[in-house]
Design a protein around this motif. Structure first.
Motif, PDB file in Angstrom:
ATOM      1  N   ILE A 128      19.416 -51.349  10.529  1.00  0.00           N
ATOM      2  CA  ILE A 128      18.836 -52.063   9.382  1.00  0.00           C
ATOM      3  C   ILE A 128      17.990 -51.125   8.530  1.00  0.00           C
ATOM      4  O   ILE A 128      18.067 -51.135   7.296  1.00  0.00           O
ATOM      5  CB  ILE A 128      18.020 -53.269   9.883  1.00  0.00           C
ATOM      6  N   ASP A 129      17.206 -50.271   9.170  1.00  0.00           N
ATOM      7  CA  ASP A 129      16.335 -49.353   8.419  1.00  0.00           C
ATOM      8  C   ASP A 129      17.139 -48.370   7.566  1.00  0.00           C
ATOM      9  O   ASP A 129      16.706 -47.992   6.474  1.00  0.00           O
ATOM     10  CB  ASP A 129      15.436 -48.573   9.389  1.00  0.00           C
ATOM     11  N   ARG A 130      18.299 -47.941   8.051  1.00  0.00           N
ATOM     12  CA  ARG A 130      19.099 -46.939   7.327  1.00  0.00           C
ATOM     13  C   ARG A 130      19.930 -47.534   6.198  1.00  0.00           C
ATOM     14  O   ARG A 130      20.440 -46.813   5.341  1.00  0.00           O
ATOM     15  CB  ARG A 130      20.058 -46.221   8.286  1.00  0.00           C
ATOM     16  N   ALA A 131      20.124 -48.846   6.193  1.00  0.00           N
ATOM     17  CA  ALA A 131      21.109 -49.462   5.312  1.00  0.00           C
ATOM     18  C   ALA A 131      20.684 -49.473   3.853  1.00  0.00           C
ATOM     19  O   ALA A 131      19.505 -49.589   3.530  1.00  0.00           O
ATOM     20  CB  ALA A 131      21.387 -50.891   5.779  1.00  0.00           C
ATOM     21  N   ASP A 132      21.679 -49.356   2.964  1.00  0.00           N
ATOM     22  CA  ASP A 132      21.464 -49.597   1.544  1.00  0.00           C
ATOM     23  C   ASP A 132      21.368 -51.102   1.279  1.00  0.00           C
ATOM     24  O   ASP A 132      20.669 -51.530   0.356  1.00  0.00           O
ATOM     25  CB  ASP A 132      22.615 -49.024   0.708  1.00  0.00           C
ATOM     26  N   ILE A 133      22.118 -51.869   2.061  1.00  0.00           N
ATOM     27  CA  ILE A 133      22.069 -53.327   1.958  1.00  0.00           C
ATOM     28  C   ILE A 133      22.022 -53.926   3.365  1.00  0.00           C
ATOM     29  O   ILE A 133      22.828 -53.585   4.228  1.00  0.00           O
ATOM     30  CB  ILE A 133      23.291 -53.895   1.207  1.00  0.00           C
ATOM     31  N   MET A 134      21.052 -54.782   3.580  1.00  0.00           N
ATOM     32  CA  MET A 134      21.005 -55.625   4.779  1.00  0.00           C
ATOM     33  C   MET A 134      21.556 -56.986   4.360  1.00  0.00           C
ATOM     34  O   MET A 134      20.924 -57.720   3.593  1.00  0.00           O
ATOM     35  CB  MET A 134      19.572 -55.758   5.283  1.00  0.00           C
ATOM     36  N   LEU A 135      22.750 -57.325   4.832  1.00  0.00           N
ATOM     37  CA  LEU A 135      23.404 -58.570   4.456  1.00  0.00           C
ATOM     38  C   LEU A 135      23.098 -59.623   5.511  1.00  0.00           C
ATOM     39  O   LEU A 135      23.639 -59.586   6.619  1.00  0.00           O
ATOM     40  CB  LEU A 135      24.909 -58.356   4.321  1.00  0.00           C
ATOM     41  N   CYS A 136      22.212 -60.564   5.190  1.00  0.00           N
ATOM     42  CA  CYS A 136      21.766 -61.595   6.129  1.00  0.00           C
ATOM     43  C   CYS A 136      22.695 -62.805   6.032  1.00  0.00           C
ATOM     44  O   CYS A 136      22.811 -63.419   4.962  1.00  0.00           O
ATOM     45  CB  CYS A 136      20.337 -62.019   5.819  1.00  0.00           C
ATOM     46  N   LEU A 137      23.310 -63.143   7.142  1.00  0.00           N
ATOM     47  CA  LEU A 137      24.275 -64.243   7.182  1.00  0.00           C
ATOM     48  C   LEU A 137      23.752 -65.360   8.070  1.00  0.00           C
ATOM     49  O   LEU A 137      23.754 -65.243   9.295  1.00  0.00           O
ATOM     50  CB  LEU A 137      25.621 -63.743   7.716  1.00  0.00           C
ATOM     51  N   GLY A 138      23.244 -66.410   7.465  1.00  0.00           N
ATOM     52  CA  GLY A 138      22.829 -67.579   8.232  1.00  0.00           C
ATOM     53  C   GLY A 138      21.672 -67.313   9.171  1.00  0.00           C
ATOM     54  O   GLY A 138      21.648 -67.864  10.276  1.00  0.00           O
ATOM     55  N   THR A 139      20.736 -66.498   8.743  1.00  0.00           N
ATOM     56  CA  THR A 139      19.579 -66.199   9.591  1.00  0.00           C
ATOM     57  C   THR A 139      18.285 -66.487   8.848  1.00  0.00           C
ATOM     58  O   THR A 139      18.173 -66.232   7.648  1.00  0.00           O
ATOM     59  CB  THR A 139      19.579 -64.742  10.066  1.00  0.00           C
TER      60      THR A 139
ATOM     61  N   THR B 115       8.658 -60.556   9.275  1.00  0.00           N
ATOM     62  CA  THR B 115       8.918 -59.785   8.052  1.00  0.00           C
ATOM     63  C   THR B 115       8.833 -58.281   8.267  1.00  0.00           C
ATOM     64  O   THR B 115       9.437 -57.519   7.506  1.00  0.00           O
ATOM     65  CB  THR B 115       7.921 -60.194   6.955  1.00  0.00           C
ATOM     66  N   GLN B 116       8.097 -57.838   9.293  1.00  0.00           N
ATOM     67  CA  GLN B 116       7.939 -56.401   9.490  1.00  0.00           C
ATOM     68  C   GLN B 116       9.246 -55.718   9.886  1.00  0.00           C
ATOM     69  O   GLN B 116       9.342 -54.485   9.845  1.00  0.00           O
ATOM     70  CB  GLN B 116       6.855 -56.106  10.540  1.00  0.00           C
ATOM     71  N   PHE B 117      10.256 -56.504  10.256  1.00  0.00           N
ATOM     72  CA  PHE B 117      11.535 -55.907  10.640  1.00  0.00           C
ATOM     73  C   PHE B 117      12.563 -55.956   9.517  1.00  0.00           C
ATOM     74  O   PHE B 117      13.731 -55.632   9.732  1.00  0.00           O
ATOM     75  CB  PHE B 117      12.084 -56.608  11.894  1.00  0.00           C
ATOM     76  N   TYR B 118      12.159 -56.362   8.328  1.00  0.00           N
ATOM     77  CA  TYR B 118      13.038 -56.338   7.159  1.00  0.00           C
ATOM     78  C   TYR B 118      12.789 -55.068   6.360  1.00  0.00           C
ATOM     79  O   TYR B 118      11.654 -54.579   6.287  1.00  0.00           O
ATOM     80  CB  TYR B 118      12.765 -57.532   6.252  1.00  0.00           C
ATOM     81  N   PRO B 119      13.826 -54.518   5.707  1.00  0.00           N
ATOM     82  CA  PRO B 119      13.616 -53.386   4.798  1.00  0.00           C
ATOM     83  C   PRO B 119      13.053 -53.882   3.470  1.00  0.00           C
ATOM     84  O   PRO B 119      12.814 -55.078   3.276  1.00  0.00           O
ATOM     85  CB  PRO B 119      15.027 -52.820   4.625  1.00  0.00           C
ATOM     86  N   ASP B 120      12.875 -52.969   2.540  1.00  0.00           N
ATOM     87  CA  ASP B 120      12.403 -53.320   1.205  1.00  0.00           C
ATOM     88  C   ASP B 120      13.325 -54.374   0.586  1.00  0.00           C
ATOM     89  O   ASP B 120      14.540 -54.360   0.786  1.00  0.00           O
ATOM     90  CB  ASP B 120      12.390 -52.063   0.330  1.00  0.00           C
ATOM     91  N   GLY B 121      12.742 -55.291  -0.200  1.00  0.00           N
ATOM     92  CA  GLY B 121      13.486 -56.417  -0.741  1.00  0.00           C
ATOM     93  C   GLY B 121      14.716 -56.060  -1.545  1.00  0.00           C
ATOM     94  O   GLY B 121      15.680 -56.819  -1.583  1.00  0.00           O
ATOM     95  N   LYS B 122      14.721 -54.896  -2.201  1.00  0.00           N
ATOM     96  CA  LYS B 122      15.883 -54.529  -3.012  1.00  0.00           C
ATOM     97  C   LYS B 122      17.109 -54.227  -2.151  1.00  0.00           C
ATOM     98  O   LYS B 122      18.220 -54.097  -2.671  1.00  0.00           O
ATOM     99  CB  LYS B 122      15.554 -53.319  -3.891  1.00  0.00           C
ATOM    100  N   HIS B 123      16.902 -54.137  -0.854  1.00  0.00           N
ATOM    101  CA  HIS B 123      18.014 -53.869   0.062  1.00  0.00           C
ATOM    102  C   HIS B 123      18.521 -55.132   0.760  1.00  0.00           C
ATOM    103  O   HIS B 123      19.457 -55.039   1.550  1.00  0.00           O
ATOM    104  CB  HIS B 123      17.579 -52.871   1.143  1.00  0.00           C
ATOM    105  N   VAL B 124      17.939 -56.300   0.496  1.00  0.00           N
ATOM    106  CA  VAL B 124      18.268 -57.508   1.254  1.00  0.00           C
ATOM    107  C   VAL B 124      19.072 -58.479   0.397  1.00  0.00           C
ATOM    108  O   VAL B 124      18.648 -58.879  -0.697  1.00  0.00           O
ATOM    109  CB  VAL B 124      16.993 -58.214   1.771  1.00  0.00           C
TER     110      VAL B 124
END
Length: 571
Positions: free
Chosen positions: A261-272, A277-286
């Motif tokens: 998740i930390d390395r991703a350009d996009i974290m694609l959240c499916l039904g979660t 919040t501390q385990f999410y990347p910056d909002g522009k990646h979500v």
């Protein structure tokens, strides 16, 4: 032909699919339970209503069908509260019949009178009184419909004297269960496809909302060369037969999941709706897709939010995605996941036969349990051992208190699963604190002939709390448990009982325990000095644990500090 309100309510619940009602009989529900006695519904007599609420919720969660519980006025219904909160937060379709004092005494501070509506409105999708006999079928049908379609607990409040009233209501009030298909608009899907096609590194984060979408999630991961991280609740649905699986994130997760998740350009959240919040990347990646619009951006800022069921949304999206992705991101995550699993295996191995690590118990259970076993786990360390060391195999089912986080959920929930699936192996992974909190319902297992297998991780402490205190640099306080011989206690209650204190005896005891007829208990004396290690250990946590060590040595507890270091940092 007129019928009593109690008869009409029971008939309506049965028509809606209910097979069991959990509770303790008495005063204001006696006429309701008598109507059950004369029907095809089964009354399950528990020893504590909280256990009944947990059991009903597990039955409903596992089957997707309606389960019922019923409580007397005042204390009887109040005892259900924690079990109802747990079941509601799990999305379990349960109807609670909460009785009240007779109408002649309502509003007069009569003994045991309670404002049921104020209590249950915060943990229900429906909460209403039956105010007239002719409302009985209609109100109960609406309650069942709300529970089944919204996913949660519906509460019907009935004054005790109302059950004996007669009604001639002949209208065909029924429970409807539509199955709409929900997905984003074509324009929204175009925007989503464009974002995913432009991204170099996508990580999929799948939650419970993707439970019906295993194959579309795998297809998406293949096209995007994306690692799949899953929430704890989604483990049983996303992990099996998934070559892109890299585990979990969060405090209970593993390094591969966190890093992917930390390395991703996009974290694609499916039904979660993962809350930390501390385990999410910056909002522009979500980017988030969820059935509930109110969930979008609730946990972390997001770049794009879409409303839809995960399966239909992905099926509509996939034709617009380009393949031929650089596999480096996926390969890194898979390599780390392999290292994480090797680390879990090392944690479980211990050359000293006098010491049983809880991880080793969970791994042995994984190897000996049935392929279609149903497993529950108490909040605290047992849930960690299940999530990290028991594999989802496609047919296995798991239930853990992850949203409500209660103690003592495992074996009451196992009771509900065993009642719903009498031919399947049902195992409760219990902490000694959780087991001793609701021990009275061991008698329910025997009386109701529920063949639950109880596994107790007996470390003589509230282990997860002890760990929290130590990581915060505190001396652990008030966590000590003076336990009985649980195996002997089980035999006194009518269960089969085994106890393992030595690693060399564990496999034979566990094999016999799993093979036993009827309910059985295995009490395993596990290592107390065991930390649940997070995927990343922060310097502050190291410093706090070191502070505990200093304080403990000054308090004359040097042996404990040595054991803590040996069993967690020097292995």
């Amino acid at each position: 032909m007129s019928r009593s309100v109690a008869e009409v309510m029971v008939e309506t619940l049965i028509t809606a699919g209910a097979k069991r009602c959990w509770g303790i009989v008495g005063d204001t529900i006696n006429h309701f339970t008598d109507a059950i006695r004369r029907s095809e519904m089964r009354w399950v007599h528990v020893r504590h209503e909280e256990a009944g609420g947990l059991a009903a919720g597990a039955e409903a969660y596992m089957t997707g069908e309606l389960a019922v519980c019923a409580g007397t006025c005042g204390p009887g219904s109040l005892h259900f509260v924690n079990g109802i909160f747990e079941s509601h937060r799990n999305g379990a379709p349960v109807v609670l019949i909460a009785s009240d004092v007779a109408r002649t005494e309502a509003g007069l501070s009569f003994p045991q009178a309670v404002d049921q509506r104020k209590i249950y409105e915060q943990c229900s999708v429906f909460c209403e009184y039956v105010s007239h006999p002719d409302q009985a079928r209609r109100i109960v049908a609406l309650a069942a419909q709300a529970a089944l379609n919204k996913g949660g607990v519906a509460v019907v409040i009935v004054n005790g004297d109302m059950f004996t009233e007669r009604t001639e209501d002949a209208l065909d009030w029924a429970v409807h269960r539509p199955a709409p298909v929900l997905r984003p608009s074509d324009r929204e899907l175009e925007v989503l496809a464009s974002a995913l096609n432009e991204a170099d590194k996508v990580t999929i984060y799948a939650g419970i909302g993707a439970r019906e979408a295993h194959d579309p999630v795998i297809a998406l991961a293949k096209v995007l060369a994306a690692p799949v991280v899953h929430t704890s609740r989604a483990k049983e649905f996303i992990e099996p037969d998934n070559p892109f699986n890299v585990g979990m994130t969060g405090i209970l997760g593993n390094k591969a999941g966190v890093d992917a998740i930390d390395r991703a350009d996009i974290m694609l959240c499916l039904g979660t709706d993962f809350a930390w919040t501390q385990f999410y990347p910056d909002g522009k990646h979500v980017i988030q897709i969820d059935r509930e619009a109110t969930h979008l951006g609730r946990r972390a800022p997001i770049r794009l939010g879409l409303v839809g069921d995960i399966g239909p949304t992905l099926e509509a999206l996939l034709p617009s995605l380009s393949g031929d992705r650089d596999p480096t991101h996926l390969q890194q995550a898979l390599k780390q996941w392999e290292e994480d699993r090797e680390g879990y295996e090392r944690e479980a191995n211990e050359p000293d036969p006098a010491l049983i690590h809880p991880q080793a118990v969970a791994r042995m259970l994984d190897s000996l349990a049935a392929e279609d076993a149903i497993l529950t786990a108490d909040g605290g360390s047992p849930q960690v051992w299940l999530l990290r060391h028991v594999a989802a195999r496609g047919q296995r089912r798991f239930l853990i208190s992850l949203l409500h986080g209660t103690m003592a959920n495992a074996y009451p929930q196992a009771m509900g699963a065993a009642a719903a699936y009498p031919g399947r192996q049902v195992i409760a992974m219990c902490g000694d604190g959780g087991m001793s909190m609701l021990m009275g319902d061991l008698l329910t297992l025997v009386q109701e002939k529920l063949p639950v297998k109880l596994l107790i991780f007996n470390n003589g402490s509230l282990g997860f709390v002890e760990m929290e205190q130590r990581v915060e640099g505190l001396l652990d306080s008030y966590t000590e448990l003076q336990n009985p011989d649980f195996a002997a206690l089980a035999r006194t209650c009518g269960l089969s009982g085994w106890r393992a204190e030595n690693a060399d005896d564990l496999e034979s005891a566990m094999t016999a325990w799993l093979a036993a007829e009827g309910p059985a208990l295995l009490d395993v004396k596990v290592n107390r000095m065991e930390l649940v290690m997070p995927p990343h250990v922060k310097p502050s946590q190291v410093a706090s644990t070191a502070m505990f060590g200093i304080r403990a040595m000054l308090d004359g507890r040097t042996k404990e500090v040595v054991a803590l270091l040996r069993d967690n940092f020097l292995r």
